[in-house]
Design a protein around this motif. Structure first.
Motif, short mmCIF file in Angstrom:
data_model
loop_
_atom_site.label_atom_id
_atom_site.label_comp_id
_atom_site.label_asym_id
_atom_site.label_seq_id
_atom_site.Cartn_x
_atom_site.Cartn_y
_atom_site.Cartn_z
N ASN A 124 4.54 11.84 -11.67
CA ASN A 124 3.86 10.65 -11.14
C ASN A 124 3.29 9.81 -12.27
O ASN A 124 2.58 10.30 -13.14
CB ASN A 124 2.73 11.07 -10.18
N GLU A 127 0.26 -1.50 -8.16
CA GLU A 127 1.10 -0.43 -8.68
C GLU A 127 2.50 -0.41 -8.08
O GLU A 127 2.67 -0.33 -6.85
CB GLU A 127 0.46 0.95 -8.45
N GLN A 175 5.22 2.24 -7.95
CA GLN A 175 5.16 3.69 -8.15
C GLN A 175 6.30 4.20 -9.02
O GLN A 175 7.46 3.79 -8.87
CB GLN A 175 5.19 4.39 -6.78
N GLN A 227 0.24 4.35 -15.89
CA GLN A 227 -0.66 5.36 -15.34
C GLN A 227 -0.47 6.75 -15.95
O GLN A 227 0.65 7.25 -16.06
CB GLN A 227 -0.41 5.46 -13.83
MG MG Z 1 1.50 6.61 -9.51
#
Ligand code: MG
Length: 278
Positions: free
Chosen positions: A151, A161, A163, A260
């Protein structure tokens, strides 16, 4: 007599057409004949009464688009692109926590990898609307499941975001799967390459607009191509993309691009990151 009228009328008509030619806008061109009312074509144009009779009347010659070399011989990316990570260093990035130097790992193959629990990193430079290219890779060695497997995420304007997740044989909620606008838009397709190989994201982001009172007056939009497959088609950004809670719409101007660190040893790697400002 008839010949005399023709001699006067035809040049007059030509001058009239030429005078109108420069005023024809793209909008006017696009709107011609797009709606029908009964059997008549309704043309929404201030020039509706003058139907072009030559091809030249509907040809535009300015503004001339800028020339962009898509394979700049030095930068190896489009000539007007800003390279944010070319493989050598993290000079264009800082820690999102405290603005100190970014602490992610620069590898000797031209990529960088999340340094677990050191926090997100973000660009030094701020951006508004952009075209973004980046490549990312989940660790070949599979660890964790669901949202805890490979992730990461790409935060446009530091807030919204897209992903990044290893979704191969790894189900999760679909509005949080790879390529989702986190908890807002389910991707149109799951287009990941096998785990451990390089994925490509090409993203077009148009920033939202706010008035002087801080109210949103125009939503932002996101388009995402994942390995060349359209997975987000100009979707409307509803606000921020929190893990818990509804989207929020704080007024903002330009902001950093943020990557992230999910904090669970999701050692995602990135390479070839560049943007073109729109
Ligand atoms: Mg993420």
């Amino acid at each position: 007599m008839l010949m005399g009228i023709r001699l006067i009328f035809i040049p007059f008509l030509s001058i009239l057409v030429l005078a109108c030619k420069d005023k024809v806008s793209v909008d006017a061109l696009e709107s011609r004949g797009t709606e029908t009312g009964g059997e008549e074509i309704v043309v929404h144009s201030e020039y509706a009464g003058i139907e072009p009779t030559t091809p030249e009347e509907t040809e535009l010659y300015k503004p001339v688009p800028a020339v962009v070399n898509p394979y700049d011989p030095i930068k190896k990316v489009p000539s007007d692109a800003i390279v944010l990570f070319g493989g050598d260093n993290l000079d264009n990035w800082i820690s999102s926590r405290d603005s100190t130097a970014a602490k992610w790992i620069v590898n000797n193959d031209g990529s960088m990898t999340v340094n677990n629990k050191t926090g997100d990193i973000q660009t030094v430079q701020n951006f508004g609307s952009i075209q973004l290219h980046l490549e990312w890779k989940s660790p070949a060695e599979i660890q964790g499941k669901g949202q805890s497997r490979g992730n990461s995420g790409v935060f446009l304007n530091g807030l919204y975001e897209v992903q990044v997740l290893d979704n191969n044989d790894n189900d999760t909620y679909v509005n949080g799967q790879v390529g989702s606008i986190y908890k807002q838009h389910v991707p149109l397709a799951m287009a990941s390459v096998p785990t451990g190989e390089w994925n490509i994201y090409d993203i077009i982001y148009h920033a939202p607009e706010f008035n002087d009172e801080g109210d949103k007056i125009k939503s932002g939009t996101i388009t995402v191509l994942h390995n060349g497959v359209l997975i987000q088609d100009n979707v409307e950004i509803k606000g921020t993309t929190p893990y818990i809670g509804w989207p929020k719409n704080p007024a903002h101007g330009k902001g950093p691009l943020r990557l992230q660190d999910h904090g669970d040893n999701s050692r995602v790697s990135y390479r070839n990151i560049w943007v073109r400002e729109l």
